[in-house]
Design an enzyme around this catalytic site. Structure first.
Site, short mmCIF file in Angstrom:
data_model
loop_
_atom_site.label_atom_id
_atom_site.label_comp_id
_atom_site.label_asym_id
_atom_site.label_seq_id
_atom_site.Cartn_x
_atom_site.Cartn_y
_atom_site.Cartn_z
N LYS A 4 0.86 -1.19 0.00
CA LYS A 4 0.00 0.00 0.00
C LYS A 4 0.89 1.24 0.00
O LYS A 4 1.78 1.38 0.86
CB LYS A 4 -0.89 -0.04 1.24
CG LYS A 4 -2.16 0.74 1.11
CD LYS A 4 -3.05 0.44 2.31
CE LYS A 4 -4.29 1.27 2.31
NZ LYS A 4 -5.01 1.15 3.57
C1 E4P Z 1 -8.31 1.65 3.96
O1 E4P Z 1 -7.55 1.21 3.17
C2 E4P Z 1 -8.27 3.03 4.45
O2 E4P Z 1 -7.03 3.31 5.03
C3 E4P Z 1 -9.41 3.25 5.42
O3 E4P Z 1 -10.59 2.76 4.82
C4 E4P Z 1 -9.55 4.67 5.91
O4 E4P Z 1 -10.73 4.77 6.66
P1 E4P Z 1 -11.04 6.04 7.61
O5 E4P Z 1 -11.18 7.25 6.76
O6 E4P Z 1 -12.31 5.67 8.31
O7 E4P Z 1 -9.85 6.14 8.54
#
Ligand code: E4P
Length: 217
Positions: free
Chosen positions: A83
């Site tokens: 990622k």
């Molecule tokens: C997933 O890959 C993201 O990092 C996550 O969905 C972010 O979610 P949030 O905005 O609720 O922190």
């Protein structure tokens, strides 16, 4: 639509996987911090539970650092997806990993142009953040729809991974506009099964069945 769970808590992942509802897992540095676990250890453990893609995010923000960390993380298991943040260095690192056959998830996407760049960098997944846009009174779902149209216009194979999902309606709307994947917090996934009329109907059926005095086994 594929379901990924957005958590680094192994017990939550195990429970949902056992229901047969999970296709993969996403984590981020905030979720790792919340889990209180060692990052590499928890990713390795998740990868023994789930055979689908497991996103592990680099901490470095420069190209060389992202490549070094990503290559290290990719060695943990074959289903680790690297990622990377949606920056120019992150896109360059994305191209590096794609050329090596390593899957990538480009994260922190807030515009259609950013998603276009991620597709051009060969990202396996693009993660547009719905909830964080909605928090600013912008339209997270409109972004998913725009990316869908652009990717379909050019036949990009990058999968749209709807992220920052907060509600059941986010899941439904993302499915309706054609997101390939949704990464969803565990409580929201479980909430999708609930309906007051299901509970009420089941209570009545259970009561009526008991009144028959019959058994099936
Ligand atoms: C997933 O890959 C993201 O990092 C996550 O969905 C972010 O979610 P949030 O905005 O609720 O922190």
């Amino acid at each position: 639509m594929k379901f990924f769970v957005d958590t680094a808590v192994v017990d939550e992942i195990r429970e949902l996987y056992d229901y047969g509802l999970l296709d993969g897992v996403t984590t981020n540095p905030s979720l790792i911090a919340k889990s209180g676990r060692d990052f590499k250890e928890v990713i390795a453990e998740i990868c023994t539970l789930v055979d689908g893609p497991v996103s592990a995010e680099v901490a470095a923000t420069d190209f060389a650092g992202m490549v070094a960390e990503g290559e290290h993380l990719a060695k943990i298991a074959a289903n680790v997806v690297i990622k990377l943040p949606l920056t120019l260095d992150g896109l360059k690192a994305c191209r590096h990993f794609t050329n090596k056959g390593i899957k990538t998830n480009v994260t922190l996407c807030f515009s259609a142009n950013q998603a276009l760049l991620a597709a051009k960098a060969g990202a396996s997944y693009i993660s547009p953040f719905i909830g964080r846009l909605d928090d600013l009174n912008l339209d997270g779902m409109e972004l998913i729809a725009e990316i869908r149209e652009i990717y379909d216009n050019y036949g990009f194979e990058t999968e749209i991974l709807a992220a920052s999902i907060r509600t059941a309606n986010h899941v439904k709307d993302a499915a309706m506009v054609g997101a390939d994947v949704a990464t969803i917090p565990p409580a929201v996934i479980k909430g999708l099964a609930r309906h007051v009329l299901t509970d009420k109907g089941l209570e009545q059926f259970t009561k009526d069945w008991a009144a028959t005095g019959q058994t099936i086994l």
